[in-house]
Scaffold this motif. Structure first.
Motif, mmCIF file in Angstrom:
data_model
loop_
_atom_site.group_PDB
_atom_site.id
_atom_site.type_symbol
_atom_site.label_atom_id
_atom_site.label_comp_id
_atom_site.label_asym_id
_atom_site.label_seq_id
_atom_site.Cartn_x
_atom_site.Cartn_y
_atom_site.Cartn_z
ATOM 1 N N LEU A 1 0.836 -1.201 0.000
ATOM 2 C CA LEU A 1 0.000 0.000 0.000
ATOM 3 C C LEU A 1 0.865 1.242 0.000
ATOM 4 N N ALA A 2 0.407 2.259 -0.738
ATOM 5 C CA ALA A 2 1.106 3.547 -0.797
ATOM 6 C C ALA A 2 0.090 4.615 -1.167
ATOM 7 N N GLN A 3 0.583 5.846 -1.444
ATOM 8 C CA GLN A 3 -0.291 6.856 -2.027
ATOM 9 C C GLN A 3 -0.313 6.654 -3.534
ATOM 10 N N ASP A 4 -1.211 7.360 -4.211
ATOM 11 C CA ASP A 4 -1.253 7.280 -5.671
ATOM 12 C C ASP A 4 0.035 7.809 -6.280
ATOM 13 N N CYS A 5 0.538 8.919 -5.770
ATOM 14 C CA CYS A 5 1.756 9.534 -6.290
ATOM 15 C C CYS A 5 2.358 10.396 -5.186
ATOM 16 N N GLY A 6 3.361 11.199 -5.534
ATOM 17 C CA GLY A 6 4.093 11.952 -4.532
ATOM 18 C C GLY A 6 3.254 13.013 -3.833
ATOM 19 N N LEU A 7 3.661 13.341 -2.614
ATOM 20 C CA LEU A 7 2.984 14.344 -1.795
ATOM 21 C C LEU A 7 3.750 15.660 -1.752
ATOM 22 N N ARG A 8 4.661 15.868 -2.693
ATOM 23 C CA ARG A 8 5.540 17.035 -2.659
ATOM 24 C C ARG A 8 4.774 18.357 -2.591
ATOM 25 N N TRP A 9 3.651 18.460 -3.273
ATOM 26 C CA TRP A 9 2.943 19.743 -3.358
ATOM 27 C C TRP A 9 1.898 19.902 -2.255
ATOM 28 N N VAL A 10 1.815 18.939 -1.346
ATOM 29 C CA VAL A 10 0.856 19.000 -0.245
ATOM 30 C C VAL A 10 1.553 19.566 0.992
ATOM 31 N N PRO A 11 0.910 20.458 1.771
ATOM 32 C CA PRO A 11 1.530 20.926 3.024
ATOM 33 C C PRO A 11 1.957 19.761 3.898
ATOM 34 N N ARG A 12 3.076 19.929 4.579
ATOM 35 C CA ARG A 12 3.677 18.803 5.281
ATOM 36 C C ARG A 12 2.751 18.202 6.333
ATOM 37 N N HIS A 13 2.004 19.015 7.058
ATOM 38 C CA HIS A 13 1.147 18.451 8.103
ATOM 39 C C HIS A 13 0.037 17.588 7.490
ATOM 40 N N ILE A 14 -0.401 17.953 6.273
ATOM 41 C CA ILE A 14 -1.404 17.141 5.594
ATOM 42 C C ILE A 14 -0.761 15.866 5.056
ATOM 43 N N ALA A 15 0.435 15.991 4.483
ATOM 44 C CA ALA A 15 1.144 14.807 3.973
ATOM 45 C C ALA A 15 1.373 13.795 5.090
ATOM 46 N N ALA A 16 1.830 14.279 6.242
ATOM 47 C CA ALA A 16 2.082 13.381 7.376
ATOM 48 C C ALA A 16 0.792 12.709 7.841
ATOM 49 N N ALA A 17 -0.305 13.469 7.843
ATOM 50 C CA ALA A 17 -1.581 12.911 8.286
ATOM 51 C C ALA A 17 -2.091 11.857 7.307
ATOM 52 N N LYS A 18 -1.860 12.066 6.017
ATOM 53 C CA LYS A 18 -2.281 11.086 5.020
ATOM 54 C C LYS A 18 -1.500 9.777 5.191
ATOM 55 N N LEU A 19 -0.197 9.878 5.436
ATOM 56 C CA LEU A 19 0.589 8.663 5.679
ATOM 57 C C LEU A 19 0.105 7.955 6.940
ATOM 58 N N GLN A 20 -0.220 8.739 7.968
ATOM 59 C CA GLN A 20 -0.660 8.150 9.230
ATOM 60 C C GLN A 20 -1.963 7.387 9.062
ATOM 61 N N VAL A 21 -2.936 7.981 8.363
ATOM 62 C CA VAL A 21 -4.217 7.295 8.213
ATOM 63 C C VAL A 21 -4.070 6.043 7.347
ATOM 64 N N MET A 22 -3.159 6.077 6.374
ATOM 65 C CA MET A 22 -2.913 4.883 5.563
ATOM 66 C C MET A 22 -2.369 3.747 6.429
ATOM 67 N N CYS A 23 -1.392 4.048 7.260
ATOM 68 C CA CYS A 23 -0.798 3.002 8.100
ATOM 69 C C CYS A 23 -1.784 2.504 9.143
ATOM 70 N N ASP A 24 -2.582 3.407 9.726
ATOM 71 C CA ASP A 24 -3.579 2.988 10.714
ATOM 72 C C ASP A 24 -4.613 2.057 10.079
ATOM 73 N N ALA A 25 -5.078 2.421 8.872
ATOM 74 C CA ALA A 25 -6.066 1.578 8.184
ATOM 75 C C ALA A 25 -5.465 0.225 7.822
ATOM 76 N N ALA A 26 -4.207 0.225 7.401
ATOM 77 C CA ALA A 26 -3.545 -1.038 7.065
ATOM 78 C C ALA A 26 -3.462 -1.946 8.281
ATOM 79 N N ARG A 27 -3.141 -1.380 9.443
ATOM 80 C CA ARG A 27 -3.071 -2.193 10.664
ATOM 81 C C ARG A 27 -4.447 -2.762 11.024
ATOM 82 N N THR A 28 -5.491 -1.936 10.833
ATOM 83 C CA THR A 28 -6.837 -2.427 11.127
ATOM 84 C C THR A 28 -7.204 -3.608 10.243
ATOM 85 N N VAL A 29 -7.007 -3.463 8.949
ATOM 86 C CA VAL A 29 -7.364 -4.531 8.020
ATOM 87 C C VAL A 29 -6.464 -5.749 8.231
#
Length: 357
Positions: A325-353
């Motif tokens: 699992l990953a993002q669709d593409c790079g997060l370079r143009w996203v504000p860092r706090h949003i990028a970090a939150a997107k990675l966090q929710v991905m990992c949390d959801a992966a652990r749940t599943v």
């Protein structure tokens, strides 16, 4: 070492179903600006101050990924000078060509309107490996983390369509010699540092899916690197997307991918509402799918349930031991706090599943 055995991803000997990673760029911290690496016959870094700033940026990038819980880290392409979008030199287009023999820089402007601010490097002689290209990336990552990570580079087929050929008069020959030069680079890095994983960043399947030489070139680049996890990120583009690529392309990409020695296909899913998921029922059984479950085109942070639902949909066609699992593409143009939150929710959801398996 990171490897695939019996179509299962192992990270340093540990089997991890639904392993998580990051694709592409990550926001730079405010103190890092401009070009990091030198070019041509110059020094490896533009200055010692820039090297220190770059390695500090790697620490921040690694910290955010480790805090989120990613299983396979990335350098986040912190060396990419993306702040000056539209400047004459762009790292994606020019970092590799500027380091190789047989290529002349500062050619004509790019004929594609989206990239007209950038010049096109010209192939004027046989392409050869000349000097280290990504040593600073691997060395920097080794200095800031002991965890497994992947190196992201532009692939030889992609490079071949970005160069102006004034020597070979044969795009396949250009791609194969680019592949040979990159193979030398990767083997050298593997010998010095050890490589866990290498990821090709590539849009070429969207444009040249009828050309069999792109598979041939990618295979050539990875020759002799059997113990390195090989990843092919087929890029639909970040926030701006790819020029003239609107339709779904999985069916074409799968055919090309199946012909390669590459272990993992990384493909966008979330930003296309999982519209191509049925195509992966024909996914090669000896390959791994890394699916994008985070939409990098949107500032809105996905909910835990949204991401978990997407993962469960994927599990209907790909078993968990063959799914990353990953993002669709790079997060370079996203504000860092949003990028970090997107990675966090991905990992949390992966652990749940993962806990439901």
């Amino acid at each position: 070492m990171l490897q695939t055995e019996a179509s299962m991803v192992k990270i340093r000997g540990r089997e991890i179903p639904l392993a998580t990673t990051m694709v592409g760029g990550y926001p730079r911290p405010h103190w890092l600006h401009g070009r990091v690496f030198g070019w041509g016959d110059g020094p490896q870094y533009t200055s010692m101050e820039q090297r220190v700033a770059y390695e500090d940026a790697l620490k921040v990038c690694v910290h955010d990924q480790a805090k989120a819980g990613l299983d396979l880290l990335s350098d986040g392409m912190q060396f990419e000078d993306s702040e000056a979008h539209g400047y004459q030199i762009d790292v994606i287009f020019h970092l590799i060509p500027e380091m190789l023999g047989g290529i002349s820089n500062f050619g004509d402007p790019n004929p594609m309107p989206q990239w007209s601010a950038y010049y096109v490097s010209e192939v004027v002689d046989k392409i050869t490996w000349k000097r280290p290209i990504f040593q600073g990336v691997v060395d920097g990552m080794k200095r800031v983390t002991g965890d497994p990570f992947k190196l992201s580079i532009v692939g030889p087929a992609q490079l071949a369509i970005m160069l102006k050929d004034l020597h070979y008069n044969d795009q396949r020959a250009v791609a194969l010699d680019l592949a040979a030069a990159l193979n030398h680079e990767l083997k050298r890095l593997h010998q010095i540092y050890g490589l866990d994983s290498v990821q090709i960043v590539d849009i070429s399947p969207h444009y040249i899916d009828k050309q069999s030489w792109q598979s041939e070139a990618n295979c050539r680049m990875f020759e002799g690197l059997d113990d390195v996890l090989k990843v092919w990120h087929v890029c639909y583009g970040r926030t701006e997307g790819q020029v003239a690529v609107f339709e779904n392309k999985v069916a074409n990409v799968l055919r090309v991918f199946a012909e390669t020695n590459i272990d993992v296909l990384m493909h966008e899913m979330a930003g296309r509402d999982y519209a191509e998921i049925a195509s992966f029922k024909r996914f090669p059984e000896d390959k791994i799918l890394c699916a994008g479950v985070i939409n990098d085109h949107e500032m809105q942070i996905e909910t835990h349930d949204e991401v978990a639902h997407g993962i469960r949909q994927l599990l209907e066609v790909i078993p968990p031991e063959r799914l990353m699992l990953a993002q669709d593409c790079g997060l370079r143009w996203v504000p860092r706090h949003i990028a970090a939150a997107k990675l966090q929710v991905m990992c949390d959801a992966a652990r749940t599943v993962r806990s439901e398996l």
